[in-house]
Design an enzyme around this catalytic site. Structure first.
Site, PDB file in Angstrom:
ATOM      1  N   ARG A 111      34.923  38.930  36.663  1.00  0.00           N
ATOM      2  CA  ARG A 111      35.483  38.558  35.361  1.00  0.00           C
ATOM      3  C   ARG A 111      36.909  38.072  35.599  1.00  0.00           C
ATOM      4  NH1 ARG A 111      34.804  39.573  29.563  1.00  0.00           N
ATOM      5  NH2 ARG A 111      36.264  38.020  28.778  1.00  0.00           N
ATOM      6  N   ASP A 129      40.058  39.902  34.391  1.00  0.00           N
ATOM      7  CA  ASP A 129      40.284  41.246  34.923  1.00  0.00           C
ATOM      8  C   ASP A 129      40.685  41.248  36.398  1.00  0.00           C
ATOM      9  OD1 ASP A 129      39.542  42.238  32.452  1.00  0.00           O
ATOM     10  OD2 ASP A 129      37.548  42.875  33.085  1.00  0.00           O
ATOM     11  N   THR A 130      40.041  40.412  37.211  1.00  0.00           N
ATOM     12  CA  THR A 130      40.200  40.577  38.666  1.00  0.00           C
ATOM     13  C   THR A 130      40.525  39.297  39.438  1.00  0.00           C
ATOM     14  OG1 THR A 130      37.812  40.334  38.988  1.00  0.00           O
ATOM     15  CG2 THR A 130      38.665  42.592  38.728  1.00  0.00           C
ATOM     16  N   GLY A 135      35.071  17.678  36.920  1.00  0.00           N
ATOM     17  CA  GLY A 135      33.903  16.806  36.948  1.00  0.00           C
ATOM     18  C   GLY A 135      32.634  17.528  37.368  1.00  0.00           C
ATOM     19  N   GLU A 176      25.304  35.193  36.257  1.00  0.00           N
ATOM     20  CA  GLU A 176      25.404  35.114  37.718  1.00  0.00           C
ATOM     21  C   GLU A 176      24.754  36.326  38.364  1.00  0.00           C
ATOM     22  OE1 GLU A 176      29.606  34.747  38.365  1.00  0.00           O
ATOM     23  OE2 GLU A 176      29.679  32.749  37.462  1.00  0.00           O
TER      24      GLU A 176
END
Length: 198
Positions: free
Chosen positions: A37, A40-41, A70, A104
């Protein structure tokens, strides 16, 4: 005049070679996909881990380092996940609010990638998929399943208020590199058709 032209030509050729090397490196499949994230990190664990792995010759996918203007967002991310050997999921307090993080993670899990969880300022038991009306029931189900898979995988923990970030990143990098070596050894064993010892 000719000396100046020769120097300009030489500089142009050097620049072109450097650009070609960089373009080739960007097109190489990533060994490691860093799922995190950003808010956060990004400035702590994720970028330092990327830099440390790069110093060790490990090509990693980190959105801001691996993508350029792009690029098609989902296409580039999905390709990075499909091509990687290992996924590193950096869980943080607001990780589960992000569609991209959960997408993901779910793709890494569906593709049966080796995922190394890093629990950064959060315990696995605290991780829950939020109820987001914009996400379909199928997405909620897929995200919960992937999150459960990761929560019950042995991972690393980092507490930013107590831990030494530099030591943690060094340790995490060694573990990731060790996993890479194990995977490569398994692939070599398969290539020579020998049974893998259990």
């Amino acid at each position: 005049m000719q000396t100046s032209l020769a120097i300009s030509r030489n500089l142009f050729n050097q620049h072109r070679k450097a650009t070609q090397i960089m373009a080739t490196r960007l097109m190489e499949p990533s060994d490691v996909f860093l799922n995190h994230r950003s808010t956060d990190t990004k400035r702590t664990v994720a970028t330092r881990l990327y830099d440390n792995l790069k110093r060790h010759g490990i090509n990693s996918f980190l959105d801001e380092k691996s993508m350029k203007p792009g690029d098609k967002l989902f296409e580039k991310i999905n390709n990075g996940i499909m091509e990687c050997k290992i996924g590193v999921a950096v869980f943080s307090p607001r990780y589960c609010e992000s569609y991209f993080c959960l997408h993901e993670l779910a793709l890494l899990t569906v593709l049966k990638k080796n995922v190394i969880p890093i629990f950064c300022d959060v315990n696995p038991s605290q991780l829950r998929v939020v109820n987001n009306a914009k996400w379909s029931k199928e997405e909620h189900r897929r995200f919960r399943w992937a999150l459960d898979e990761a929560k019950y995988t042995v991972g690393l923990t980092y507490n930013s208020s107590k831990g030494n970030l530099s030591e943690f990143v060094t340790n995490a990098s060694e573990i990731i590199i060790g996993n890479m070596i194990e995977l490569e050894n398994e692939e070599e064993m398969k290539d020579i058709h020998l049974p893998i010892p259990v």
